[in-house]
Design an enzyme around this catalytic site. Structure first.
Site, PDB file in Angstrom:
ATOM      1  N   ASN A  37     -18.160 -51.962  18.076  1.00 40.22           N
ATOM      2  CA  ASN A  37     -17.140 -50.929  17.791  1.00 40.22           C
ATOM      3  C   ASN A  37     -16.314 -51.052  18.828  1.00 40.22           C
ATOM      4  OD1 ASN A  37     -15.583 -48.680  17.417  1.00 40.22           O
ATOM      5  ND2 ASN A  37     -17.108 -47.065  17.936  1.00 40.22           N
ATOM      6  N   TRP A  38     -15.265 -51.950  18.427  1.00 37.97           N
ATOM      7  CA  TRP A  38     -14.031 -52.086  19.324  1.00 37.97           C
ATOM      8  C   TRP A  38     -13.293 -50.956  19.567  1.00 37.97           C
ATOM      9  CZ3 TRP A  38     -11.531 -57.490  17.555  1.00 37.97           C
ATOM     10  CH2 TRP A  38     -12.525 -58.287  17.714  1.00 37.97           C
ATOM     11  N   LYS A  39     -13.497 -50.013  19.046  1.00 44.25           N
ATOM     12  CA  LYS A  39     -12.522 -48.494  19.147  1.00 44.25           C
ATOM     13  C   LYS A  39     -10.961 -49.077  19.202  1.00 44.25           C
ATOM     14  CE  LYS A  39     -16.358 -46.629  21.415  1.00 44.25           C
ATOM     15  NZ  LYS A  39     -16.825 -45.410  22.133  1.00 44.25           N
ATOM     16  N   HIS A  92     -17.698 -40.903  13.313  1.00 47.66           N
ATOM     17  CA  HIS A  92     -17.965 -41.274  14.808  1.00 47.66           C
ATOM     18  C   HIS A  92     -17.529 -39.939  15.698  1.00 47.66           C
ATOM     19  CE1 HIS A  92     -17.212 -42.683  18.788  1.00 47.66           C
ATOM     20  NE2 HIS A  92     -18.086 -43.749  18.607  1.00 47.66           N
ATOM     21  N   GLU A 113     -15.889 -39.457  17.972  1.00 50.39           N
ATOM     22  CA  GLU A 113     -14.477 -39.347  18.632  1.00 50.39           C
ATOM     23  C   GLU A 113     -13.650 -38.833  17.257  1.00 50.39           C
ATOM     24  OE1 GLU A 113     -14.153 -43.498  20.119  1.00 50.39           O
ATOM     25  OE2 GLU A 113     -15.722 -42.945  21.815  1.00 50.39           O
ATOM     26  N   GLU A 140     -25.860 -41.412  18.023  1.00 46.42           N
ATOM     27  CA  GLU A 140     -24.973 -41.466  19.129  1.00 46.42           C
ATOM     28  C   GLU A 140     -24.914 -40.299  20.015  1.00 46.42           C
ATOM     29  OE1 GLU A 140     -22.394 -45.332  18.994  1.00 46.42           O
ATOM     30  OE2 GLU A 140     -21.234 -43.540  18.057  1.00 46.42           O
ATOM     31  N   GLY A 154     -19.901 -44.310  26.385  1.00 52.19           N
ATOM     32  CA  GLY A 154     -18.666 -44.693  27.197  1.00 52.19           C
ATOM     33  C   GLY A 154     -18.973 -44.134  28.579  1.00 52.19           C
ATOM     34  N   SER A 170     -23.563 -46.442  25.267  1.00 56.08           N
ATOM     35  CA  SER A 170     -23.818 -47.151  26.624  1.00 56.08           C
ATOM     36  C   SER A 170     -24.773 -48.215  26.474  1.00 56.08           C
ATOM     37  CB  SER A 170     -24.271 -46.382  27.676  1.00 56.08           C
ATOM     38  OG  SER A 170     -23.209 -45.360  28.066  1.00 56.08           O
ATOM     39  N   GLY A 201     -20.307 -50.011  22.043  1.00 52.74           N
ATOM     40  CA  GLY A 201     -18.957 -49.953  22.196  1.00 52.74           C
ATOM     41  C   GLY A 201     -18.392 -50.892  23.106  1.00 52.74           C
ATOM     42  N   GLY A 202     -18.288 -50.367  24.445  1.00 52.43           N
ATOM     43  CA  GLY A 202     -17.611 -51.214  25.492  1.00 52.43           C
ATOM     44  C   GLY A 202     -18.362 -52.481  25.649  1.00 52.43           C
TER      45      GLY A 202
HETATM   46  P1  PGA Z   1     -20.213 -47.076  24.282  1.00 48.60           P
HETATM   47  O1  PGA Z   1     -19.685 -46.713  22.606  1.00 48.60           O
HETATM   48  O2  PGA Z   1     -21.279 -48.486  23.794  1.00 48.60           O
HETATM   49  O3  PGA Z   1     -18.901 -47.702  24.986  1.00 48.60           O
HETATM   50  O4  PGA Z   1     -20.835 -45.955  24.848  1.00 48.60           O
HETATM   51  C1  PGA Z   1     -20.603 -46.628  21.577  1.00 48.60           C
HETATM   52  C2  PGA Z   1     -19.661 -45.860  20.482  1.00 48.60           C
HETATM   53  O5  PGA Z   1     -18.851 -45.045  20.814  1.00 48.60           O
HETATM   54  O6  PGA Z   1     -19.945 -46.348  19.493  1.00 48.60           O
END
Ligand code: PGA
Length: 248
Positions: free
Chosen positions: A6-8, A92, A94, A163, A169, A205, A226-227
């Site tokens: 997930n590049w966001k 998600h 967010e 999640e 993050g 994470s 994500g990251g």
């Molecule tokens: P993260 O993000 O791996 O940076 O914690 C995961 C996500 O939000 O899908």
């Protein structure tokens, strides 16, 4: 196993090109593991160009619940499908947090995706306050319940991602035991719905050093990353860890 990046809202044309090329060149077709990247919508065409002759899949990070019409700024599932999109994240945290998406809204988005032949990756998870108040199970079951109700038998075609918000993050991964405990609850609910085979991803994470322990759990079938998906080497290493886990 399914490993989804997930590049966001990260990336630009140049850095995307490098990352997509690295994945395309270095990831070899594997029957046991699918690798996919969910990119910002404007770059779906770029992902399609870079990946279409290979085995890495691409997806989007959100989709409109509407099929079309006067919804300025929204992107329909059919539009995503025009770019060969195989997956789309829905719900998600967010999106739930910053855009007020309710579980019913998330369920409608999952329905719209399936209607266009795109696999929705439905995200559920509790906040730290909810975990501390022992509400984790109630929260994720209510988030999942709305989607199951809307999808009915079609739920078999979705992917579910757990999640925990406190882990996204933050570098604070849920322990393999914490994650498995919630996944077991989700699996039981899916089984009651006749959808026990829905792949269950863990996200929050995830990195190359903690992924093996998570994927060794019986009800964890992959990762939403994500990251660490922004570095091709790390993301490929997570894919390799999934291969090892799938071979056990
Ligand atoms: P993260 O993000 O791996 O940076 O914690 C995961 C996500 O939000 O899908």
């Amino acid at each position: 196993m399914l490993v989804v990046g997930n590049w966001k809202m990260h990336g630009d044309w140049g850095s995307n090109a490098q990352r997509l090329q690295a994945l395309h060149q270095q990831w070899v077709a594997q029957p046991s593991v699918t690798l996919a990247v969910c990119v910002p919508s404007p770059y779906l065409g770029q992902a399609q160009q870079a990946l279409q002759h290979g085995v890495v899949a691409w997806g989007a990070q959100d989709v409109s619940a509407h099929a079309g019409g006067a919804y300025t700024g929204e992107v329909s599932a059919a539009m995503l499908a025009d770019f060969g999109t195989r997956y789309v994240l829905v719900g998600h945290s967010e999106r739930r947090q910053y855009h007020g998406e309710t579980s019913e809204h998330v369920a409608a988005k999952a329905q719209a995706a399936l209607h266009a032949g795109i696999t929705p990756i439905v995200c559920v998870g509790e906040s730290l306050a909810q975990r501390q108040a022992q509400q984790t199970e109630a929260v994720v079951l209510s988030q999942l319940g709305a989607v199951l109700e809307a999808l009915g038998e079609q739920a078999l075609a979705m992917v579910l991602a757990y999640e925990p918000i406190w882990s996204i993050g933050t570098g604070q991964t849920a322990t393999a035991e914490q994650a498995q405990a919630v996944h077991a609850v989700l699996r039981t609910r899916l089984r009651q719905h006749g959808a026990a085979t829905v792949p269950l991803l863990y996200g929050g994470s995830v990195n190359p050093s903690n992924v093996a322990g998570l994927l060794a759990q019986p009800d964890i079938n992959g990762a939403l990353v994500g990251g660490a998906s922004l570095k091709a080497d790390d993301f490929l290493a997570i894919g390799q860890a999934a291969l090892s886990a799938a071979a056990l």
